[in-house]
Motif scaffolding. Structure first.
Motif, PDB file in Angstrom:
ATOM      1  N   ALA A   1     -24.517 -18.767 -18.142  1.00  0.00           N
ATOM      2  CA  ALA A   1     -24.320 -19.048 -19.564  1.00  0.00           C
ATOM      3  C   ALA A   1     -24.808 -17.917 -20.458  1.00  0.00           C
ATOM      4  O   ALA A   1     -24.363 -17.803 -21.602  1.00  0.00           O
ATOM      5  N   VAL A   2     -25.709 -17.061 -19.934  1.00  0.00           N
ATOM      6  CA  VAL A   2     -26.267 -15.991 -20.772  1.00  0.00           C
ATOM      7  C   VAL A   2     -25.955 -14.602 -20.231  1.00  0.00           C
ATOM      8  O   VAL A   2     -26.376 -13.605 -20.815  1.00  0.00           O
ATOM      9  N   THR A   3     -25.223 -14.510 -19.118  1.00  0.00           N
ATOM     10  CA  THR A   3     -24.819 -13.210 -18.578  1.00  0.00           C
ATOM     11  C   THR A   3     -23.346 -13.268 -18.197  1.00  0.00           C
ATOM     12  O   THR A   3     -22.887 -14.244 -17.605  1.00  0.00           O
ATOM     13  N   ASP A   4     -22.611 -12.221 -18.528  1.00  0.00           N
ATOM     14  CA  ASP A   4     -21.200 -12.215 -18.158  1.00  0.00           C
ATOM     15  C   ASP A   4     -21.027 -11.650 -16.748  1.00  0.00           C
ATOM     16  O   ASP A   4     -21.968 -11.155 -16.126  1.00  0.00           O
ATOM     17  N   ALA A   5     -19.807 -11.735 -16.259  1.00  0.00           N
ATOM     18  CA  ALA A   5     -19.529 -11.314 -14.886  1.00  0.00           C
ATOM     19  C   ALA A   5     -19.844  -9.842 -14.668  1.00  0.00           C
ATOM     20  O   ALA A   5     -20.303  -9.447 -13.587  1.00  0.00           O
ATOM     21  N   GLY A   6     -19.630  -9.014 -15.698  1.00  0.00           N
ATOM     22  CA  GLY A   6     -19.909  -7.590 -15.567  1.00  0.00           C
ATOM     23  C   GLY A   6     -21.385  -7.322 -15.333  1.00  0.00           C
ATOM     24  O   GLY A   6     -21.752  -6.464 -14.518  1.00  0.00           O
ATOM     25  N   VAL A   7     -22.245  -8.050 -16.044  1.00  0.00           N
ATOM     26  CA  VAL A   7     -23.691  -7.897 -15.860  1.00  0.00           C
ATOM     27  C   VAL A   7     -24.094  -8.330 -14.457  1.00  0.00           C
ATOM     28  O   VAL A   7     -24.891  -7.667 -13.786  1.00  0.00           O
ATOM     29  N   ARG A   8     -23.537  -9.432 -14.003  1.00  0.00           N
ATOM     30  CA  ARG A   8     -23.883  -9.915 -12.661  1.00  0.00           C
ATOM     31  C   ARG A   8     -23.416  -8.938 -11.587  1.00  0.00           C
ATOM     32  O   ARG A   8     -24.121  -8.691 -10.604  1.00  0.00           O
ATOM     33  N   ASP A   9     -22.229  -8.360 -11.783  1.00  0.00           N
ATOM     34  CA  ASP A   9     -21.731  -7.366 -10.820  1.00  0.00           C
ATOM     35  C   ASP A   9     -22.612  -6.129 -10.813  1.00  0.00           C
ATOM     36  O   ASP A   9     -22.904  -5.554  -9.754  1.00  0.00           O
ATOM     37  N   LEU A  10     -23.042  -5.683 -12.006  1.00  0.00           N
ATOM     38  CA  LEU A  10     -23.907  -4.507 -12.100  1.00  0.00           C
ATOM     39  C   LEU A  10     -25.233  -4.767 -11.411  1.00  0.00           C
ATOM     40  O   LEU A  10     -25.760  -3.902 -10.694  1.00  0.00           O
TER      41      LEU A  10
END
Length: 251
Positions: free
Chosen positions: A197-206
């Motif tokens: 809810a507070v991180t997008d997929a790009g942040v999680r991938d990074l």
């Protein structure tokens, strides 16, 4: 596993991490008090799953921001489950995403609630559980790498978690003469609905790319670490902040 069952109180038990911790410890000889904000189907289901693993369980609803909630939940736990109280796991947390300027505006209510739930509730729970906990008990609090990294927008959460870590270190010195250990698990990015809810997929991938093991955390990773810290084997480990982040490189 201990030959006798013991009793652990788990806050935030209706969340992904709290529920997984409840199930994990229920299977290793613990009876469980599930502390939730409101009773719901998920809490009832987690309690049922713990019972299937051999645990006695009770679910108690309380707003941990309320100063009287710690005494209330501990009294309920002791009155409902007769096995000795020997553990506390503080998973409940309040997160708000706001820049320092907004938080400083008359001490925004979300800033205050972050400390009420993440820090002050922990203080009161340590006090109340400590009064009734058997010797050689275990106290574990969940924290976050944000307490060290201070990512933009995480000021209230980061500050309250850093304070909680300091509180755990102090409690370890004050309770150590009874064999009670106090430790913090400082989490990196764990794959939960709350994190999504507070991180997008790009942040999680990074994050996964910068992790030594190439992925974000899982609830079972957290539950395994907490279960160890609750065990007899962790009796000489106290006052520590254990970083559980998959070898995240950005410091």
């Amino acid at each position: 596993m201990r030959s006798e069952r013991r009793h652990v109180l788990v806050t935030g038990a209706s969340g992904t991490l709290g529920a997984e911790i409840c199930r994990r410890v229920a299977g290793t000889g613990w009876d469980v008090t599930l502390v939730v904000r409101t009773r719901d189907a998920r809490a009832a289901e987690t309690a049922r799953e713990c019972q299937e693993l051999g645990a006695q369980t009770t679910v108690v609803a309380a707003d941990l921001a309320d100063p009287g909630s710690a005494e209330f939940v501990v009294e309920h736990a002791r009155a409902t489950i007769p096995t000795p109280m020997a553990g506390l796991v503080h998973c409940a947390a309040h997160f708000t995403f706001a820049r320092v300027g907004r938080l400083a505006d008359d001490l925004h209510s979300d800033y205050l609630r972050s400390f009420d739930v993440n820090t002050h509730a922990l203080l009161r729970l340590i006090d109340q559980c400590g009064r009734h906990m058997v010797d050689d008990g275990r106290i574990v609090a969940l924290s976050s790498v944000n307490s060290v990294l201070g990512l933009p927008g995480s000021g209230a959460y980061a500050a309250s978690k850093a304070a909680a870590e300091a509180l755990i270190r102090t409690a370890s010195r004050e309770l150590g003469h009874r064999g009670i250990t106090c430790n913090t698990v400082q989490l990196g990015l764990v794959d939960t609905p709350a994190a999504a809810a507070v991180t997008d997929a790009g942040v999680r991938d990074l994050y996964a790319m910068q992790s030594a093991v190439g992925r974000t955390g899982r609830a079972e990773d957290v539950a395994a670490q907490v279960s160890y810290l609750l065990s007899e084997q962790a009796g000489w480990m106290t006052g520590q902040t254990v970083r559980l982040d998959g070898g995240f490189q950005c410091r």
